[in-house]
Design an enzyme around this catalytic site. Structure first.
Site, PDB file in Angstrom:
ATOM      1  N   ARG A   3      13.014  12.537  -1.397  1.00  8.25           N
ATOM      2  CA  ARG A   3      12.010  12.284  -2.443  1.00  8.25           C
ATOM      3  C   ARG A   3      12.550  11.342  -3.520  1.00  8.25           C
ATOM      4  NH1 ARG A   3      11.454  15.797  -6.363  1.00  8.25           N
ATOM      5  NH2 ARG A   3      11.926  17.609  -5.065  1.00  8.25           N
ATOM      6  N   LYS A  41      -3.214  -2.683   2.296  1.00  8.74           N
ATOM      7  CA  LYS A  41      -4.104  -3.802   2.576  1.00  8.74           C
ATOM      8  C   LYS A  41      -3.308  -4.993   3.143  1.00  8.74           C
ATOM      9  CE  LYS A  41      -6.910  -0.850   0.717  1.00  8.74           C
ATOM     10  NZ  LYS A  41      -7.222  -0.826  -0.695  1.00  8.74           N
ATOM     11  N   ASP A  47      -3.353  -5.252 -10.870  1.00  7.02           N
ATOM     12  CA  ASP A  47      -3.444  -4.852  -9.471  1.00  7.02           C
ATOM     13  C   ASP A  47      -3.585  -6.148  -8.669  1.00  7.02           C
ATOM     14  OD1 ASP A  47      -4.351  -4.119  -6.922  1.00  7.02           O
ATOM     15  OD2 ASP A  47      -5.426  -2.362  -7.678  1.00  7.02           O
ATOM     16  N   TYR A  76     -11.064  -1.480  -8.954  1.00  8.27           N
ATOM     17  CA  TYR A  76     -11.191  -0.665  -7.741  1.00  8.27           C
ATOM     18  C   TYR A  76     -11.771   0.711  -8.102  1.00  8.27           C
ATOM     19  CZ  TYR A  76      -9.645   1.945  -3.618  1.00  8.27           C
ATOM     20  OH  TYR A  76      -9.590   2.735  -2.504  1.00  8.27           O
TER      21      TYR A  76
HETATM   22  C1  LIG Z   1      -7.270   0.106  -1.728  1.00  6.10           C
HETATM   23  C2  LIG Z   1      -7.023  -0.315  -3.103  1.00  6.10           C
HETATM   24  C3  LIG Z   1      -6.365   0.530  -4.012  1.00  6.10           C
HETATM   25  C4  LIG Z   1      -5.916   1.923  -3.643  1.00  6.10           C
HETATM   26  O1  LIG Z   1      -4.910   1.880  -2.701  1.00  6.10           O
HETATM   27  P1  LIG Z   1      -4.574   3.078  -1.674  1.00  6.10           P
HETATM   28  O2  LIG Z   1      -3.420   2.553  -0.916  1.00  6.10           O
HETATM   29  O3  LIG Z   1      -5.800   3.327  -0.869  1.00  6.10           O
HETATM   30  O4  LIG Z   1      -4.236   4.254  -2.528  1.00  6.10           O
HETATM   31  C5  LIG Z   1      -6.142   0.053  -5.287  1.00  6.10           C
HETATM   32  N1  LIG Z   1      -6.556  -1.177  -5.663  1.00  6.10           N
HETATM   33  C6  LIG Z   1      -7.195  -1.992  -4.833  1.00  6.10           C
HETATM   34  C7  LIG Z   1      -7.622  -3.345  -5.306  1.00  6.10           C
HETATM   35  C8  LIG Z   1      -7.457  -1.605  -3.531  1.00  6.10           C
HETATM   36  O5  LIG Z   1      -8.102  -2.432  -2.703  1.00  6.10           O
END
Ligand SMILES: *Cc1c(COP(=O)(O)O)cnc(C)c1O
Length: 397
Positions: free
Chosen positions: A57, A214, A189, A115
């Site tokens: 962890r 992604k 982000d 998001y």
């Molecule tokens: C999918 C996504 C998230 C969240 O990510 P997870 O890996 O599903 O927790 C946050 N910001 C954006 C822009 C996303 O496309």
């Protein structure tokens, strides 16, 4: 003299493995803890006098290697240092960041089109804990300055650019500078762009988060996230501590899958970009399409801003079909080649009709206020041959 151990004991113990030849690919350290050579070494590592691993962890060599690569990509060519920590998801990266640097009684300043999971996190998890989020239009820099000036409890300015679903951009450099002027952190982000297209640290932000689920993974086979911070000491101290105590750490298998994905990142982003540009131009000239939202089109309202902060325009776009909800549903029913899946950034082309899928439970007024109209289709353009994608779209429209 060495005593032979019993069969049952042999079953339990590992046989020392061959370390004479180096693994070509980074190994997956599928271990929850790490052995010490001696009690002295154990003490030295536990007290931080010697670097080493203790417990999964807290850190793991596979994850170390991947997070180092991701932070190197994020600062590539900038001549600055940054430290990355991989987490169990994009959401874990965002929540760990907030828990590390924002306290109860302090606030986050953000925008309405982030998001969906992130705005829910702010509203449903952090708000009841005393961390309020103020939403404003982050394109209006005067308004942002007014809010920051009038409310010294704002500790973080948090944003996405480009943002869902209209690919609206905000000025990273201006927002980072305003945050700094009023003693707040800035965080972006960068999931839609990856460091291949946009490096927010170059424009002065403190933190970059990614859902590596992604584009960085790119193949849709792991959930993970990364937080990259400019303040190396803060990342190795407070943020790492929050991660290990909240248990938001990544696991080595998912980190390894992300690593595999990063190997083709540059190639994939080039193809995503070229395909999306061609598709955006095709859609813009289609009589049944009302409007196309793609940063690479000169008709996009943020085309110039996108050009200033992005190297290219990426694989995300949305478009508005004439004919509203019925047109949207009919389009989705006729799609054959592209995939109907609520994710993005994979190698295959993904389509989403927010009004009937991701946003079906959201009241229409709220949906419309964020640009999610009835006939809006979101495309995460893949790396297939573009003719096949266009054929499918043409047929469904
Ligand atoms: C999918 C996504 C998230 C969240 O990510 P997870 O890996 O599903 O927790 C946050 N910001 C954006 C822009 C996303 O496309």
């Amino acid at each position: 003299m060495k005593k032979d151990i019993k069969f049952g004991s042999l079953c339990v113990h590992d046989v020392p493995h061959n370390e004479t030849t180096k693994s070509h690919q980074i190994p997956i350290y599928a271990t929850s803890s790490f052995e010490f050579e001696s009690i002295d070494q154990g003490m030295a590592i536990f007290t931080g006098k010697e670097s080493g691993h203790v417990y999964g962890r807290y850190g793991n060599p596979t994850i170390d290697s991947v997070q180092k690569k991701l932070s190197q990509l994020e600062v590539y060519g900038l001549g600055i240092e940054a430290e990355g920590l991989m987490m169990s998801s994009g959401m874990a990266a965002i929540s760990t960041m907030i828990m590390s640097v924002v306290k109860s009684g302090e606030k986050i300043l953000s925008q309405g089109n982030i998001y969906g999971g992130t705005s829910e996190l702010f509203l449903k998890t952090f708000q009841p804990l005393g961390i309020e989020t103020v939403m404003t239009n982050l394109k209006d820099l005067d308004a942002v300055e007014q809010v920051l000036k009038s409310d010294p409890s704002i500790r973080m300015v948090y944003f996405e650019t480009p943002a869902n679903p209209t690919m609206a951009c905000v000025d990273i450099q201006e927002l980072a500078a305003l945050a700094k002027k009023y003693g707040a952190y800035s965080a972006v982000d960068n999931t839609f762009c990856t460091p291949y297209l946009q490096q927010p640290l170059k424009f002065g932000v403190d933190f970059v988060v990614h859902s590596t689920t992604k584009y960085l993974n790119g193949h849709g086979n792991s959930i993970a996230g990364v937080l990259i911070g400019r303040d190396v000491e803060l990342m190795r101290g407070k943020v790492w501590q929050t991660m290990k105590l909240a248990g938001t750490n990544c696991n080595p298998w998912d980190a390894w899958l992300v690593n595999n994905g990063t190997k083709t990142l540059a190639l994939r982003m080039e193809k995503h970009n070229a395909n999306a540009q061609a598709i955006a131009e095709f859609l813009e000239n289609h009589p049944k399409v009302e409007r196309v939202n793609y940063n690479g089109l000169s008709s996009h309202e943020d085309h110039n801003l996108a050009k200033k902060q992005m190297k290219k325009f990426g694989g995300m776009l949305s478009f508005e079909l004439k004919g509203g909800l019925d047109a949207g549903i009919s389009f989705m029913n006729k799609i054959r080649f592209c995939t109907l899946a609520p994710t993005l950034g994979d190698v295959d082309t993904l389509v989403l009709h927010p009004a009937s899928m991701s946003h079906i439970n959201i009241p229409k007024e709220i949906r419309l206020r964020n640009g999610i109209t009835d006939g809006l289709i979101r495309l995460s353009v893949g790396i297939e041959e573009v003719e096949d994608i266009i054929f499918d779209l043409e047929n469904a429209i």
